[in-house]
Design an enzyme around this catalytic site. Structure first.
Site, PDB file in Angstrom:
ATOM      1  CB  SER A  55      27.784   2.466 -13.265  1.00 10.48           C
ATOM      2  OG  SER A  55      26.450   2.234 -12.890  1.00 10.48           O
ATOM      3  CG  ASP A 106      17.469  -0.057  -2.820  1.00 16.78           C
ATOM      4  OD1 ASP A 106      16.763  -1.032  -3.103  1.00 16.78           O
ATOM      5  OD2 ASP A 106      18.698  -0.037  -2.986  1.00 16.78           O
TER       6      ASP A 106
END
Length: 710
Positions: free
Chosen positions: A452, A138
């Site tokens: 998550s 990223d």
């Protein structure tokens, strides 16, 4: 009691469960009596000041009782599991696995460490043609692209070496450190010679990467860039030519998704959803392993261990993921910051496993790809394929991969690798998710920065189950925080997002209660409401102390029967904590450290997490992910090893700690003078004891303040 299946077994800890249940009913009785005493003595107070003090302390104790009640769900039915990978039939065709590794900033996440995680994943003991490793960068930095190519060149000799000699520690940095000393005993001269050659190649690889990093600058994170996808190694045709199975290397793919200042970044959840799409048209494995960039594979058998559950026909239809614990190699014996998270990984996760399964912990889990796109219910399983473009976007190749998943055909046969890469770039663009259900109803959720954990929560709400495996040899090892600043930043991030969930429409006590078992929703309720402890402990750190200084009584006399209720609550809670710590391999030092850091973190990191959430709700702050520093500082590590609290760079977090420590010190000594003069220790004993305990807990804070002044 132990329940066995062909590939795994489940042990129900009945003694622990029964002991905990008896303690729950005993402690609940004492807590109920305590609250009854508070409420019945609240309104008859003689003055407004007394009433205000009692009201605050009563509110604090109600919060503590509420959080305690939610915690008991973890203790209702704890289980532990074991697997038998040797019972996996040799003629079985193992399913494919895609490994997702995410990194964002080469300054805070050192490139060599990231590559060690990638190399360890490439070296998993799994058929290489069934394994693919994807790195999401990223930061879009040149150093990571250069390093992953160098890492693959090293992996071509490292992977065969590990497989030939049965090396378990397949992270090269860990292997060439003291972590793998026992694996180098009693080997032949040929092994030692080959090991020296491998070590030299690793040092060259490491040196080359570090030199390029210094030359080009690791801080170059491009915030405005196009998508980039490169298949570093395709395990198709290249592996067909290799007759020796041990020399084959899994597929390796580098992905840097598009980033534009005008588009929402979505942080790690966006990176994972991009990898879901890109991998869907390249390898399309039915199972996915998600790893943090600093959490390397420590046991090459982790994939086969997870398959012992996923391949079990009795549970595979409803099983979404297998979660492993986060274990850290740099935890000191003293562990002053509770980096090992003993309470979570040795008690709470086992407790959730006895219900409907543990939550997703962000790393070290094998998740079923189809679970991220639908429900276990056969009627609703593939409902999103009814309108695929509306839900998943306009990529025909990706939609074809989803349809092949429905038919349980996870193979990919494409004629042109160039066309795949071009399509992958389109799937990694900012605009691709517009007007789709990505991050809302499919893939990893964008509702929360704890992508998550929240995604796992939604999976359980949809009816999926999970299992928890804590093997004797840790399957994954990482690096925990070793100073107060990083520990508090991490806790603030978690607390801000967790309390946000608790107060949203997705609250486990409303949304969860209607979609999952009662006890399971209580477990999620504990995690999301836990930041409220900061308010309770701050009140407990201010009100009794000021009342001690003022001579105002908040607790019953020692001779009163009600004093026995308060002391019973405290002793009962302490004894149960000691029992849990000792029964999971801890010591009395662990008990002390956990209680101390629990209070310190609650009145600092958790408090700022609540403030952070409130500021975001009011629009004062924007969503922002604060990365913790994965680079190891030698000086910080030495302090950590010695058990010295390091408050450097954590002034904001230490402000409430310092205020409470100074306030408690003044109130304790001032209050003791008043108690001695008035000779009313019997009336004030509760507050004296509490203040003295707080004073002992405050010693690290006071020591840090004195050290800063010196």
């Amino acid at each position: 009691m132990e329940v066995e299946s062909a590939l795994h077994s489940c042990k129900v800890h009945l003694f622990r469960a029964r002991t905990s249940r008896l303690h729950i009913f005993f402690h609940l009785t004492a807590v109920s009596l305590l609250l009854y005493y508070r409420l019945t003595h609240l309104f008859p107070q003689s003055s407004r000041l007394m009433f205000f003090a009692w009201a605050l302390i009563t509110a604090s104790e109600i919060i503590l009782a509420f959080i305690w009640a939610l915690t008991q769900a973890f203790r209702w039915l704890p289980v532990s599991r074991s697997v038998s990978i040797e019972k996996i039939p040799r003629d079985i065709s193992l399913p494919g696995i895609d490994v997702f590794v995410c990194t964002a900033d080469p300054q805070k996440e050192p490139t060599v460490g990231v590559m060690n995680t990638v190399i360890s994943a490439l070296a998993l003991d799994y058929p290489p043609e069934k394994l693919s490793v994807y790195l999401s960068d990223d930061g879009g930095s040149y150093i990571n692209l250069y390093a992953i190519k160098q890492a693959f060149e090293f992996a071509k000799c490292w992977v065969p070496f590990c497989k030939h000699y049965g090396i378990k520690t397949r992270c090269p940095e860990a292997y060439f450190s003291m972590l793998a000393d026992d694996e180098r005993l009693f080997w032949s001269d040929e092994f030692k010679l080959q090991e020296e050659e491998i070590k030299l190649k690793y040092e060259n690889f490491k040196s080359n990467v570090e030199k390029v990093g210094e030359k080009d600058g690791n801080s170059c994170v491009a915030l405005d860039r196009p998508p980039f996808v490169e298949v570093i190694h395709d395990n198709g045709e290249a592996n067909i030519e290799c007759k020796d199975e041990r020399t084959k290397v899994p597929r390796l793919v580098y992905v840097s998704r598009e980033r534009r200042p005008s588009s929402a970044h979505r942080f790690k959840a966006g990176a994972l959803n991009t990898l879901l799409r890109v991998s869907g048209i390249i390898s399309n494995a039915p199972y996915i392993l998600v790893l943090d960039c600093d959490m390397f594979c420590n046991d090459p058998n982790s994939a086969k261990q997870a398959m012992c559950f996923h391949l079990d026909p009795q549970m595979s239809d409803s099983l979404a993921f297998v979660q492993y614990p986060q274990v850290f190699y740099n935890v000191s014996k003293n562990d002053i910051y509770d980096g090992q998270s003993r309470s979570a990984y040795k008690t709470k996760w086992q407790g959730m496993d006895g219900l409907k399964g543990p939550l997703l912990s962000g790393t070290g889990f094998y998740v079923k790809r189809n679970a991220l796109f639908g429900c276990p219910n056969q009627e609703d399983k593939y409902q999103y394929l009814a309108e695929p473009e509306k839900n998943f976007g306009t990529s025909s190749k990706h939609i074809d991969s989803l349809k092949s998943n429905k038919e349980q055909d996870f193979t990919k046969k494409e004629d042109s690798s160039d066309s795949i890469v071009e399509e992958a770039k389109r799937l990694a663009s900012c605009s691709y998710e517009e007007n789709t259900k990505w991050g809302k109803e499919v893939g990893f959720s964008y509702e929360c920065l704890l992508e998550s954990t929240f995604t796992g929560y939604l999976l359980h709400c949809k009816g999926w189950k999970s299992v928890y495996l804590y093997p004797q040899r840790p399957c994954f090892l990482g690096c925990t925080t070793i100073d107060m600043k990083d520990a508090m930043i991490q806790l603030m991030n978690w607390s801000s997002e967790l309390i946000k969930i608790a107060l949203s429409k997705f609250s486990p006590l409303t949304y969860g209660m209607s979609r999952m078992p009662f006890l399971q929703s209580m477990c999620y309720g504990y995690f999301t409401f836990q930041p409220l402890l900061s308010l309770a402990l701050i009140l407990y750190g201010i009100v009794p102390q000021l009342c001690l200084l003022n001579g105002t009584t908040l607790y019953p006399k020692v001779s009163s029967p009600w004093f026995a209720v308060f002391s019973t609550v405290y002793i009962s809670s302490l004894c149960h904590h000691i029992y849990e710590v000792l029964s999971t391999g801890g010591t009395f030092t662990t008990v002390w450290n956990e209680q101390r850091i629990w209070i310190i973190k609650s009145v600092s990191g958790s408090l700022f997490g609540c403030i952070d959430m409130a500021m975001k709700r009011l629009g004062i702050k924007k969503e922002h992910l604060r990365l913790t520093n994965k680079a190891v500082d030698k000086e910080k590590f030495e302090k950590y090893e010695k058990g010295i609290f390091n408050f450097e760079g954590a002034k904001m977090f230490t402000a409430p700690l310092a205020i409470l420590a100074l306030l408690n010190t003044v109130c304790f000594f001032g209050g003791m003078i008043r108690v001695i003069r008035q000779n009313n220790i019997e009336e004030m004993f509760g507050q004296v004891f509490l203040s003295s305990l707080d004073l002992v807990f405050s010693l690290p804070i006071l020591g840090g303040m004195i050290a800063a002044l010196i």
